[in-house]
Write an enzyme that holds these catalytic residues in place. Structure first.
Site, short mmCIF file in Angstrom:
data_model
loop_
_atom_site.label_atom_id
_atom_site.label_comp_id
_atom_site.label_asym_id
_atom_site.label_seq_id
_atom_site.Cartn_x
_atom_site.Cartn_y
_atom_site.Cartn_z
N HIS A 142 -7.04 -7.00 0.69
CA HIS A 142 -5.98 -6.00 0.55
C HIS A 142 -4.83 -6.22 1.53
O HIS A 142 -3.67 -6.00 1.19
CB HIS A 142 -6.58 -4.61 0.75
CG HIS A 142 -5.58 -3.49 0.66
ND1 HIS A 142 -4.86 -3.21 -0.48
CD2 HIS A 142 -5.17 -2.58 1.58
CE1 HIS A 142 -4.07 -2.17 -0.28
NE2 HIS A 142 -4.24 -1.77 0.97
N ASP B 106 0.82 -1.19 0.00
CA ASP B 106 0.00 0.00 0.00
C ASP B 106 0.87 1.26 0.00
O ASP B 106 1.69 1.44 -0.90
CB ASP B 106 -0.95 -0.06 1.21
CG ASP B 106 -2.03 0.99 1.20
OD1 ASP B 106 -3.05 0.78 0.53
OD2 ASP B 106 -1.85 2.03 1.87
#
Length: 286
Positions: A266, A101
């Site tokens: 994620h 991320d």
């Protein structure tokens, strides 16, 4: 919270900033950079496994966790210089680098700027900044509402988020995971507390990705600069949802690329740590 068995250090970054850094294991160095809305703790499973054969270095990025939180200085170029400085302070002139991320964007920039330092690169669930903005369009862009919110001039996002910080940060912890048990209550609490204490710096990090980071990526694209080391990218199949070819986008930056999709959510390092460890292990043989 801390990673069990790791030592903790306060180490100098690039420009007087001090980073909180967890270090464990022995062997060739691997640096792991966390994402949003998290801290270095997201690597707790992966780091413990890698430490059997590697020196594992897990910083809190500037602006996050227990690292310093200056008002500015969040260009990924500067944040990458922090990481090079930390590794050097620990005695490492080269290292493998993995990022998730936000940390993946720092890792990408660090690898572009310091190809003589970063030997291997693992990216988890992002696109390069320039490509990220290019694929966001139409109603599908709603999934990235936070990118647009935190791109606004200073003041608005900080005020809105501070009014309901746990709801805001908790929203992403909830919707971005496929396995809620991967982030247990105590870890979730630690993430929310850390994020609540870092609202201005988190927003500044995101704002940089709508300004200076785009400039730096554009300059590299025009110059034909590419990642010179072996690269592995693991990500969800956002391309099918948003209408782009993720492997092709990454190939434009990384000639030596392994691209793979995950069925995890994620938060791959917490939901599927063995998948990440295996990917790093294979990457280091290339």
């Amino acid at each position: 919270m801390k990673i069990t068995g790791f030592d903790y250090h306060q180490l100098p970054g690039a420009d007087g900033v001090t980073l909180n850094v967890a270090v464990g294991g022995t062997g060739t160095p691997v640096v792991l950079l966390h994402g949003f809305p998290q801290t270095h703790l997201m690597w707790r499973h992966v780091a413990a496994k890698l430490a059997a054969e590697h020196t594992v270095i897990c910083p809190d990025l500037r602006g996050y966790g227990d690292s310093d939180k200056p008002l500015d200085g969040y260009a990924k170029r500067t944040m990458g210089e922090d990481i090079v400085a930390v590794a050097h302070a620990l005695g490492h002139d080269t290292f493998a680098l993995a990022g998730h991320d936000r940390g993946a964007l720092v890792a990408f920039r660090t690898a572009l700027d310091h190809p003589e330092v970063v030997t291997h690169l693992l990216i988890l669930d992002v696109l390069p900044t320039l490509d990220m903005w290019d694929v966001m369009h139409g109603t599908t862009a709603a999934v990235g509402f936070h990118l647009y919110l935190m791109a606004q001039p200073p003041g608005l996002a900080e005020t809105l988020i501070a009014g309901a910080s746990d709801t805001f940060f908790g929203h992403f912890l909830d919707i971005w995971t496929k396995d809620p048990t991967a982030i247990p209550a105590d870890v979730r609490t630690a993430y929310l507390e850390a994020s609540r204490a870092a609202i201005p710096s988190i927003v500044a990090d995101y704002r940089a990705s709508a300004t200076i980071d785009v400039q730096h990526d554009t300059e590299d694209l025009k110059a034909g600069n590419k990642l010179q080391m072996p690269v592995t990218v693991i990500q969800q199949d956002w391309g099918s949802a948003l209408g782009f070819d993720a492997a092709a986008l990454w190939s434009a930056w990384a000639p030596d690329l392994t691209h793979q999709l995950t069925t995890a959510g994620h938060f791959i390092a917490e939901e599927s740590p063995d998948e990440v460890v295996t990917a790093i292990t294979h990457l280091l043989t290339r």
